[in-house]
Design a protein around this motif. Structure first.
Motif, PDB file in Angstrom:
ATOM      1  N   ILE A   6      47.958  33.834  44.103  1.00 36.54           N
ATOM      2  CA  ILE A   6      48.590  33.540  42.824  1.00 36.54           C
ATOM      3  C   ILE A   6      47.553  32.915  41.902  1.00 36.54           C
ATOM      4  O   ILE A   6      46.961  31.894  42.230  1.00 36.54           O
ATOM      5  CB  ILE A   6      49.786  32.587  42.998  1.00 36.54           C
ATOM      6  N   PRO A   7      47.292  33.538  40.742  1.00 39.51           N
ATOM      7  CA  PRO A   7      46.271  32.977  39.859  1.00 39.51           C
ATOM      8  C   PRO A   7      46.705  31.633  39.283  1.00 39.51           C
ATOM      9  O   PRO A   7      47.874  31.418  38.996  1.00 39.51           O
ATOM     10  CB  PRO A   7      46.124  34.019  38.750  1.00 39.51           C
ATOM     11  N   LEU A 149      42.230  36.545  29.766  1.00 41.72           N
ATOM     12  CA  LEU A 149      43.250  37.376  30.402  1.00 41.72           C
ATOM     13  C   LEU A 149      42.686  38.064  31.642  1.00 41.72           C
ATOM     14  O   LEU A 149      43.365  38.177  32.664  1.00 41.72           O
ATOM     15  CB  LEU A 149      43.789  38.415  29.420  1.00 41.72           C
ATOM     16  N   GLY A 150      41.457  38.519  31.559  1.00 43.18           N
ATOM     17  CA  GLY A 150      40.820  39.143  32.709  1.00 43.18           C
ATOM     18  C   GLY A 150      40.682  38.185  33.879  1.00 43.18           C
ATOM     19  O   GLY A 150      40.887  38.567  35.030  1.00 43.18           O
ATOM     20  N   ARG A 151      40.365  36.931  33.594  1.00 40.60           N
ATOM     21  CA  ARG A 151      40.254  35.932  34.662  1.00 40.60           C
ATOM     22  C   ARG A 151      41.607  35.667  35.315  1.00 40.60           C
ATOM     23  O   ARG A 151      41.674  35.391  36.509  1.00 40.60           O
ATOM     24  CB  ARG A 151      39.680  34.639  34.106  1.00 40.60           C
ATOM     25  N   GLY A 157      36.939  38.067  40.205  1.00 37.15           N
ATOM     26  CA  GLY A 157      36.103  39.138  39.686  1.00 37.15           C
ATOM     27  C   GLY A 157      35.214  38.726  38.532  1.00 37.15           C
ATOM     28  O   GLY A 157      34.463  39.540  38.002  1.00 37.15           O
ATOM     29  N   PHE A 158      35.302  37.479  38.099  1.00 38.23           N
ATOM     30  CA  PHE A 158      34.503  37.016  36.973  1.00 38.23           C
ATOM     31  C   PHE A 158      33.508  35.988  37.441  1.00 38.23           C
ATOM     32  O   PHE A 158      33.834  35.036  38.140  1.00 38.23           O
ATOM     33  CB  PHE A 158      35.403  36.382  35.902  1.00 38.23           C
TER      34      PHE A 158
END
Length: 161
Positions: A6-7, A149-151, A157-158
Motif C-alpha cells: 500500500i503506497p 503521482l508516479g511515486r 520505481g522512482f
C-alpha cells in the motif's frame, strides 16, 4: 494485500525542514485553496531556483503562491519571499491566528490557517505574469505533479536523484 504494497500517501514532500506548525498551516491552506477551485503542490521548485511553500493553479491558469510563516522569527529571518512575486499572479502569506496581520508586507494577501482549514483574511492584489514566465511555472507544476503521482503508483520505481 500486505501493508508493504500500500503506497504511503503524503500531501507534500517532507524533508525535515518544516515544523509541525508549518505542516499544519500548509494542510489547512491547501484545503481552502481546493475549495476555491485550485490544485495545489507544496515545496515546488521555481525557475529562479527558489522553492515555493505552496503553488496553486486553477482552470483559468491563474497561479498563486502562498508563503507559510509559522512564527514572527520565521518572517523576520526570510526576505526571499519577494522573489516569489515574479512567479505568480497573486502572492499570499499563510500563518496561524497567533500572529498579528499587521506584521506582514503590504501588497500581499493573508490567509489564517490551522491543520483543519483556513480563511482568507484579505485578498492579494493581482499582477499578471508574462507569458514566458507563466509557461515555465506551468511546466514545473505539471512535471512535479506527474512525478508525485508516479511515486504513488510505483513508490519503488522512482530514484531520488
Amino acid at each position: 494485500m500486505t501493508l508493504s504494497l500500500i503506497p504511503r500517501i503524503e500531501s507534500a514532500p517532507v524533508d525535515g525542514r518544516q515544523s509541525e506548525t508549518a505542516l499544519a498551516i500548509a494542510r489547512g491552506t491547501s484545503r481552502l485553496l481546493r475549495a476555491l477551485g485550485f490544485s495545489t503542490l507544496t515545496e515546488l521548485p521555481l525557475p529562479s531556483g527558489r522553492r515555493a511553500d505552496i503553488v496553486a493553479l486553477n482552470e483559468r491558469g491563474d497561479i498563486w503562491i502562498v508563503e507559510i510563516k509559522s512564527s514572527l522569527a520565521d518572517l523576520r529571518a526570510d526576505s526571499k519571499w519577494e522573489d516569489y512575486r515574479l512567479h505568480c499572479d497573486r502572492l499570499f502569506f499563510a500563518f496561524t491566528r497567533d500572529l498579528p496581520c499587521d506584521i506582514f508586507p503590504q501588497g500581499t494577501g493573508l490567509i489564517v490557517a490551522d491543520a483543519y482549514g483556513a480563511h482568507m483574511h484579505c485578498e492579494a492584489p493581482e499582477h499578471r505574469l508574462p507569458a514566458a514566465t507563466r509557461k515555465a511555472v506551468l511546466l514545473r507544476f505539471a512535471s512535479a505533479a506527474a512525478a508525485r503521482l508516479g511515486r504513488l503508483a510505483d513508490p519503488d520505481g522512482f530514484l531520488d536523484l
